[in-house]
Design a protein around this motif. Structure first.
Motif, short mmCIF file in Angstrom:
data_model
loop_
_atom_site.label_atom_id
_atom_site.label_comp_id
_atom_site.label_asym_id
_atom_site.label_seq_id
_atom_site.Cartn_x
_atom_site.Cartn_y
_atom_site.Cartn_z
N THR A 78 -42.30 93.34 51.54
CA THR A 78 -41.34 93.08 50.47
C THR A 78 -40.45 91.93 50.94
N PRO A 79 -39.82 91.21 50.04
CA PRO A 79 -39.05 90.03 50.46
C PRO A 79 -38.00 90.30 51.54
N GLY A 80 -37.15 91.31 51.35
CA GLY A 80 -36.10 91.59 52.32
C GLY A 80 -36.66 92.02 53.67
N CYS A 81 -37.65 92.88 53.64
CA CYS A 81 -38.23 93.39 54.89
C CYS A 81 -38.98 92.29 55.63
N THR A 82 -39.60 91.39 54.88
CA THR A 82 -40.29 90.25 55.51
C THR A 82 -39.27 89.34 56.17
N THR A 83 -38.17 89.04 55.48
CA THR A 83 -37.11 88.22 56.06
C THR A 83 -36.60 88.83 57.35
N GLN A 84 -36.30 90.12 57.31
CA GLN A 84 -35.75 90.80 58.48
C GLN A 84 -36.76 90.81 59.64
N ALA A 85 -38.01 91.15 59.36
CA ALA A 85 -39.03 91.21 60.41
C ALA A 85 -39.26 89.83 61.03
N CYS A 86 -39.29 88.79 60.20
CA CYS A 86 -39.49 87.44 60.73
C CYS A 86 -38.28 86.98 61.54
N ASP A 87 -37.08 87.40 61.15
CA ASP A 87 -35.89 87.09 61.94
C ASP A 87 -35.98 87.76 63.31
N PHE A 88 -36.44 89.01 63.36
CA PHE A 88 -36.64 89.66 64.66
C PHE A 88 -37.71 88.92 65.45
#
Length: 161
Positions: free
Chosen positions: A48-58
């Motif tokens: 999902t957009p938010g979870c992808t953003t967060q995972a890629c930031d990690f």
């Protein structure tokens, strides 16, 4: 409905033990990172957009976090197949763990009542718990926003590039 606020962890609490399967089919336990600081983050749904953003930031901060002595574990209620596809698509190299029965999320206070567009339901509450080398909670952050969370966490932990 489950009241997650009553089971939320506090600094100094002993972090609940767990063992879950990762995207490579391996069992991963909290005790595997004993002696290190472990960032356990809970995300609602892979790809999902938010979870992808967060995972890629990690993912993009992984080297500096590891260099400062932190291990990162992502946990979602997704089935392992969805987690495998997410990890491959986004080239995520840290463990993503499947908690389909959400027992670990409940133990960490990351499962409970949510509200979205006026609808009330139970689900995963985006949360991050930092577990110290001694197995005790150092930070417990609930209802975090996906965007900018990793940067705020890095500042909280004093991690710089």
């Amino acid at each position: 409905m489950t009241d997650a606020t009553s089971s939320r962890l506090q600094p100094g609490d002993v972090a609940p033990a767990f063992t879950l399967q990762d995207q490579d089919g391996r069992p991963v336990s909290l005790r595997d990172s004993a002696g290190k600081s472990t960032i356990v983050y809970f995300y609602p749904a892979a790809s999902t957009p938010g979870c992808t953003t967060q995972a890629c930031d990690f993912r993009d901060s992984l080297a500096s976090l590891a260099g400062a002595g932190h291990v990162v574990l992502g946990i979602s209620p997704d089935p392992i197949g969805k987690i495998i596809r997410f990890a491959q698509k986004e080239q995520l190299t840290f463990p993503l763990l499947s908690d389909e029965d959400h027992a670990v999320a409940q133990a960490y206070g990351a499962w409970g009542e949510k509200k979205n567009y006026g609808k009330v339901y139970e689900g995963l509450i985006r949360s991050t718990v930092v577990v110290g080398p001694d197995g005790r909670v150092v930070h417990a952050l609930y209802n975090v926003k996906a965007t900018g969370h990793v940067e705020r966490l890095r500042r909280l932990l004093g991690v710089t590039d």
